[in-house]
Design a protein around this motif. Sequence first.
Motif, PDB file in Angstrom:
ATOM      1  N   ALA A 134       0.691  -1.083  -0.034  1.00 14.27           N
ATOM      2  CA  ALA A 134       0.031  -0.026  -0.022  1.00 14.27           C
ATOM      3  C   ALA A 134       0.875   1.097  -0.051  1.00 14.27           C
ATOM      4  O   ALA A 134       0.644   2.129  -0.805  1.00 14.27           O
ATOM      5  N   LEU A 135       1.910   1.102   0.643  1.00 10.63           N
ATOM      6  CA  LEU A 135       2.926   2.253   0.713  1.00 10.63           C
ATOM      7  C   LEU A 135       3.592   2.524  -0.718  1.00 10.63           C
ATOM      8  O   LEU A 135       3.717   3.937  -0.981  1.00 10.63           O
ATOM      9  N   CYS A 136       3.879   1.534  -1.077  1.00  9.94           N
ATOM     10  CA  CYS A 136       4.412   1.619  -2.625  1.00  9.94           C
ATOM     11  C   CYS A 136       3.292   1.985  -3.726  1.00  9.94           C
ATOM     12  O   CYS A 136       3.539   2.666  -4.620  1.00  9.94           O
ATOM     13  N   TRP A 137       2.212   1.574  -3.374  1.00  8.99           N
ATOM     14  CA  TRP A 137       0.967   1.839  -4.399  1.00  8.99           C
ATOM     15  C   TRP A 137       0.829   3.358  -4.250  1.00  8.99           C
ATOM     16  O   TRP A 137       0.329   3.965  -5.355  1.00  8.99           O
ATOM     17  N   LEU A 138       1.049   4.149  -3.153  1.00  8.15           N
ATOM     18  CA  LEU A 138       0.640   5.607  -3.004  1.00  8.15           C
ATOM     19  C   LEU A 138       1.847   6.221  -3.765  1.00  8.15           C
ATOM     20  O   LEU A 138       1.451   7.226  -4.410  1.00  8.15           O
ATOM     21  N   ASN A 139       2.784   5.461  -3.857  1.00  5.16           N
ATOM     22  CA  ASN A 139       4.057   6.440  -4.603  1.00  5.16           C
ATOM     23  C   ASN A 139       3.726   6.336  -6.138  1.00  5.16           C
ATOM     24  O   ASN A 139       4.678   6.817  -6.870  1.00  5.16           O
ATOM     25  N   HIS A 140       2.973   5.412  -6.582  1.00  2.00           N
ATOM     26  CA  HIS A 140       2.684   5.049  -7.989  1.00  2.00           C
ATOM     27  C   HIS A 140       1.289   5.446  -8.590  1.00  2.00           C
ATOM     28  O   HIS A 140       0.639   4.818  -9.359  1.00  2.00           O
ATOM     29  N   GLY A 141       0.837   6.614  -8.000  1.00  2.00           N
ATOM     30  CA  GLY A 141      -0.546   6.941  -8.300  1.00  2.00           C
ATOM     31  C   GLY A 141      -0.925   7.240  -9.685  1.00  2.00           C
ATOM     32  O   GLY A 141      -1.941   7.307 -10.258  1.00  2.00           O
ATOM     33  N   GLU A 142       0.192   7.571 -10.449  1.00  2.00           N
ATOM     34  CA  GLU A 142       0.104   8.076 -11.548  1.00  2.00           C
ATOM     35  C   GLU A 142      -0.131   6.974 -12.754  1.00  2.00           C
ATOM     36  O   GLU A 142      -0.398   7.205 -13.966  1.00  2.00           O
ATOM     37  N   LEU A 143       0.086   5.689 -12.264  1.00  2.00           N
ATOM     38  CA  LEU A 143      -0.126   4.599 -13.112  1.00  2.00           C
ATOM     39  C   LEU A 143      -1.400   3.965 -13.468  1.00  2.00           C
ATOM     40  O   LEU A 143      -2.154   4.113 -12.221  1.00  2.00           O
ATOM     41  N   GLY A 144      -1.827   3.183 -14.132  1.00  2.00           N
ATOM     42  CA  GLY A 144      -3.185   2.404 -14.365  1.00  2.00           C
ATOM     43  C   GLY A 144      -2.983   1.375 -13.106  1.00  2.00           C
ATOM     44  O   GLY A 144      -1.765   1.130 -12.642  1.00  2.00           O
ATOM     45  N   GLU A 145      -4.028   0.615 -12.772  1.00  2.00           N
ATOM     46  CA  GLU A 145      -4.243  -0.089 -11.681  1.00  2.00           C
ATOM     47  C   GLU A 145      -3.263  -1.217 -11.801  1.00  2.00           C
ATOM     48  O   GLU A 145      -2.473  -1.605 -10.827  1.00  2.00           O
ATOM     49  N   VAL A 146      -3.181  -2.035 -12.932  1.00  2.00           N
ATOM     50  CA  VAL A 146      -2.559  -3.325 -12.939  1.00  2.00           C
ATOM     51  C   VAL A 146      -0.977  -2.705 -12.809  1.00  2.00           C
ATOM     52  O   VAL A 146      -0.127  -3.527 -12.326  1.00  2.00           O
ATOM     53  N   ALA A 147      -0.440  -1.770 -13.828  1.00  2.00           N
ATOM     54  CA  ALA A 147       0.737  -1.149 -13.722  1.00  2.00           C
ATOM     55  C   ALA A 147       1.250  -0.965 -12.320  1.00  2.00           C
ATOM     56  O   ALA A 147       2.326  -0.980 -11.936  1.00  2.00           O
ATOM     57  N   ARG A 148       0.497  -0.207 -11.586  1.00  2.00           N
ATOM     58  CA  ARG A 148       0.621   0.323 -10.244  1.00  2.00           C
ATOM     59  C   ARG A 148       0.858  -0.765  -9.216  1.00  2.00           C
ATOM     60  O   ARG A 148       1.690  -0.951  -8.636  1.00  2.00           O
ATOM     61  N   TYR A 149       0.079  -1.996  -9.464  1.00  2.00           N
ATOM     62  CA  TYR A 149       0.332  -3.152  -8.667  1.00  2.00           C
ATOM     63  C   TYR A 149       1.771  -3.851  -9.013  1.00  2.00           C
ATOM     64  O   TYR A 149       2.262  -4.374  -7.946  1.00  2.00           O
ATOM     65  N   VAL A 150       2.016  -4.125 -10.292  1.00  2.00           N
ATOM     66  CA  VAL A 150       3.225  -4.681 -10.650  1.00  2.00           C
ATOM     67  C   VAL A 150       4.237  -3.759 -10.102  1.00  2.00           C
ATOM     68  O   VAL A 150       5.434  -4.325  -9.375  1.00  2.00           O
ATOM     69  N   ALA A 151       4.292  -2.377 -10.183  1.00  2.00           N
ATOM     70  CA  ALA A 151       5.516  -1.627  -9.562  1.00  2.00           C
ATOM     71  C   ALA A 151       5.675  -1.670  -8.230  1.00  2.00           C
ATOM     72  O   ALA A 151       6.620  -1.657  -7.531  1.00  2.00           O
ATOM     73  N   ALA A 152       4.434  -1.859  -7.523  1.00  2.00           N
ATOM     74  CA  ALA A 152       4.273  -1.803  -6.165  1.00  2.00           C
ATOM     75  C   ALA A 152       4.810  -3.094  -5.374  1.00  2.00           C
ATOM     76  O   ALA A 152       5.939  -3.157  -4.615  1.00  2.00           O
ATOM     77  N   TRP A 153       4.708  -4.059  -6.334  1.00  2.00           N
ATOM     78  CA  TRP A 153       5.347  -5.727  -6.015  1.00  2.00           C
ATOM     79  C   TRP A 153       6.603  -5.520  -6.101  1.00  2.00           C
ATOM     80  O   TRP A 153       7.352  -6.010  -5.324  1.00  2.00           O
ATOM     81  N   ARG A 154       7.071  -5.088  -7.106  1.00  2.00           N
ATOM     82  CA  ARG A 154       8.597  -4.841  -7.385  1.00  2.00           C
ATOM     83  C   ARG A 154       9.566  -4.247  -6.437  1.00  2.00           C
ATOM     84  O   ARG A 154      10.487  -4.175  -6.170  1.00  2.00           O
ATOM     85  N   SER A 155       8.788  -2.891  -6.332  1.00  2.00           N
ATOM     86  CA  SER A 155       9.305  -2.191  -5.185  1.00  2.00           C
ATOM     87  C   SER A 155       9.412  -2.595  -3.913  1.00  2.00           C
ATOM     88  O   SER A 155      10.252  -2.470  -3.069  1.00  2.00           O
ATOM     89  N   VAL A 156       8.353  -3.359  -3.275  1.00  3.23           N
ATOM     90  CA  VAL A 156       8.275  -4.005  -1.951  1.00  3.23           C
ATOM     91  C   VAL A 156       9.684  -5.054  -1.990  1.00  3.23           C
ATOM     92  O   VAL A 156      10.250  -5.357  -1.165  1.00  3.23           O
ATOM     93  N   GLY A 157       9.628  -5.959  -3.146  1.00  2.00           N
ATOM     94  CA  GLY A 157      10.519  -7.138  -2.973  1.00  2.00           C
ATOM     95  C   GLY A 157       9.952  -8.270  -2.020  1.00  2.00           C
ATOM     96  O   GLY A 157       9.072  -8.628  -2.113  1.00  2.00           O
TER      97      GLY A 157
END
Length: 263
Positions: A134-157
């Motif tokens: 969720a913290l990373c999700w907030l950092n990628h608010g400019e992306l679409g839902e799916v791209a945002r999820y993938v970006a958050a997943w990879r940021s969390v590691g």
Amino acid sequence: MQKRTISRAWHLGRLRVYMEATNIIRDAVSRVTALRQSATDKPELAQAISEVKRLQARRFAGTYVDLLRTEQYQPAALFFLEELYSEKDYTLRDAQFARIASGLERLFPQQVVQTAVSMARLHHLTEELDLAMALCWLNHGELGEVARYVAAWRSVGRRADRDIQLATVLEVGQELDRLTRTPGLRMMLKMMRGPARMMGLSALQQFLESGFDTFAAMGRKGEGASYFLDTVRQREAGLIERLFQASAVACETEITRILGQAL
């Protein structure tokens, strides 16, 4: 004399197991409570957690759409979706887990203890990972839902924790399956409804009965629980691997396809 010594040693060993279980459950519930409180104090973060959980529930429904359409495996898939992967509020059950921790030996059969411990560990790790997402999700608010999820997943590691999370999900399933082969346990659970209700433990009682009945029914046909759990293992491990190793575009395409299959 020797028999009394052996009996005392056995009871002491059993007591140590329960004390360890009590500490694990209480610690996990305490940590989950603290994680939730940190989100409650920040409405935007609480909303992000809810969005992440909703997407993950839809992803699970899409991944197992074939099982959800079968008479044999639909109850088990729904049980996993509602009890392990949903955005459902588990506050009541958590409170009951904490309350029951010190009375495991008195109130529930010994076979239930390990299941309770595994559930507590799983719930803590899941809440921790969802908060990080969720913290990373907030950092990628400019992306679409799916791209945002993938970006958050990879940021969390945290690949090791993702593998542990899956292993613990499977462990809970295996333990529930083992409980169905324990003579007299179903009757014992039924007899405990009244005492559980009187002690304010109805949510925990319902979880145990639902899990028991779901796995008992599934196990009576064909490969039963083994097939279901193997399917979960293969599909979840495969998705984890892709989310960490494949290109972002490939991951987004896969997640979009899966979400499109959700019932």
